[in-house]
Design an enzyme around this catalytic site. Structure first.
Site, PDB file in Angstrom:
ATOM      1  N   LEU A 213      -5.555  -5.358  -0.437  1.00 42.91           N
ATOM      2  CA  LEU A 213      -5.056  -5.663  -1.770  1.00 42.91           C
ATOM      3  C   LEU A 213      -6.096  -5.176  -2.771  1.00 42.91           C
ATOM      4  O   LEU A 213      -7.301  -5.357  -2.556  1.00 42.91           O
ATOM      5  CB  LEU A 213      -4.855  -7.175  -1.949  1.00 42.91           C
ATOM      6  CG  LEU A 213      -3.612  -7.807  -1.337  1.00 42.91           C
ATOM      7  CD1 LEU A 213      -3.697  -9.324  -1.443  1.00 42.91           C
ATOM      8  CD2 LEU A 213      -2.350  -7.304  -2.028  1.00 42.91           C
ATOM      9  N   ASP A 214      -5.647  -4.563  -3.865  1.00 44.32           N
ATOM     10  CA  ASP A 214      -6.578  -4.109  -4.887  1.00 44.32           C
ATOM     11  C   ASP A 214      -7.331  -5.299  -5.489  1.00 44.32           C
ATOM     12  O   ASP A 214      -6.827  -6.432  -5.473  1.00 44.32           O
ATOM     13  CB  ASP A 214      -5.832  -3.375  -6.001  1.00 44.32           C
ATOM     14  CG  ASP A 214      -5.292  -2.024  -5.545  1.00 44.32           C
ATOM     15  OD1 ASP A 214      -5.944  -1.395  -4.700  1.00 44.32           O
ATOM     16  OD2 ASP A 214      -4.230  -1.608  -6.045  1.00 44.32           O
ATOM     17  N   PRO A 215      -8.511  -5.064  -6.061  1.00 47.89           N
ATOM     18  CA  PRO A 215      -9.274  -6.178  -6.656  1.00 47.89           C
ATOM     19  C   PRO A 215      -8.500  -6.956  -7.711  1.00 47.89           C
ATOM     20  O   PRO A 215      -8.643  -8.182  -7.806  1.00 47.89           O
ATOM     21  CB  PRO A 215     -10.493  -5.475  -7.257  1.00 47.89           C
ATOM     22  CG  PRO A 215     -10.698  -4.273  -6.383  1.00 47.89           C
ATOM     23  CD  PRO A 215      -9.306  -3.806  -6.030  1.00 47.89           C
TER      24      PRO A 215
END
Length: 298
Positions: A44-46
């Site tokens: 998951l992206d930050p």
């Protein structure tokens, strides 16, 4: 004398917070569980939060089956603004008036249902000549990316108050929700980017089963370990076979056995005592070992 570290095997359903990378979340959970080996099942992206299943020990052998599973997201779009990354971490490229109605949005969504093609974003971990695309993007280099086929199984308009729009998305593995948001914005003629993204489900797991890092920090080691799901939860979609001790031993020694398995293809293997010990390939009355736990569990 220092006590030997006990092996940690299983799957932790983590609710990743906004603001950290998936790898940072993995390393923190690995440290809290005092695990030797760990891996995740799709990043998951930050800026995103939500369900991030983490595999430890022997469960890492089966992580690919969840990596390839369908995902479910709640996506918040900002209409009228495009960014370099398609999310809030990028620089603003263009701003337009988002003069669209609910009916306008509902009319374009069916274009993105079913099997569609996406051009992967430059700000992604896909590799080109051994380097992730985001490294080229940071250097200002644009790499040509061929379109990839993905499947959008469900796309529902949850909230509509332009320029803010909330969508519920169920999709195949490999779908870029940032790209989907950008493409929907382009179809509406005003542009768009993601401002928030929550993964609500992956495979057969849902976010309401997940635990936070803050919760883990409050627990003692035994209670943390008790939160782990068994390794076979990653392959629960496969048919199961229970074998006697002789068959279990033969497979664990790498030998194929004769067995009238009712299903062709991969099957889950259990001992007579109902303990999971891996996967086998069933074909033409034979079982061949495919991926097994390191220790025989008879």
């Amino acid at each position: 004398m220092k006590q030997a570290r006990q092996p940690i095997d299983g799957v932790l359903l983590l609710n990743k917070p906004v603001g950290i990378t998936s790898n940072a979340a993995l390393q923190k959970a690995k440290w809290l569980l005092n695990a030797r080996k760990a891996g995740h099942t799709g990043t998951l992206d930050p800026f995103a939060d939500g369900l991030l299943p983490l595999c430890f020990g022997e469960a890492t052998k089966f992580s690919a089956y969840l990596l390839d599973a369908d995902k479910h997201y709640r996506a918040v779009l900002q209409l009228g603004t495009t960014t370099t990354t398609g999310d809030p971490e990028g620089e603003v490229l263009d701003t337009r008036e988002a003069a669209v109605s609910r009916d306008d949005i509902a009319a374009v969504l069916p274009r993105f249902m079913g099997e569609i093609e996406q051009i992967p974003p430059m700000h992604s971990a896909l590799k080109h000549q051994g380097r992730p695309l985001y490294e080229y993007a940071r250097a200002g280099i644009e790499i040509e990316r061929p379109p990839r086929k993905v499947t959008i199984r469900a796309l529902e308009l949850i909230e509509c108050a332009p320029p803010r729009v909330v969508l519920d998305v169920q999709c195949s593995a490999g779908t870029y929700i940032r790209t989907l948001a950008q493409d929907i914005g382009a179809a509406l003629g005003c542009g768009a980017h993601l401002t928030a993204l929550t993964r609500t489900a992956a495979g057969g797991f849902s976010l309401n089963q997940a635990h936070t890092l803050a919760e883990l920090e409050t627990l003692d080691p035994a209670r943390r370990a008790a939160l782990l799901q068994p390794a076979d939860c990653l392959v629960s979609h496969l048919p199961a076979l229970h074998l006697d001790d002789a068959s279990t031993t033969a497979l664990c020694q790498g030998r194929s056995i004769a067995h009238p398995a009712p299903h062709a293809g991969l099957v889950r293997l259990y001992t007579a005592a109902n303990r999971f010990f891996g996967l086998a390939q069933a074909d033409a009355g034979q079982l061949a070992p495919h991926r097994l736990l390191a220790t025989q569990q008879t």
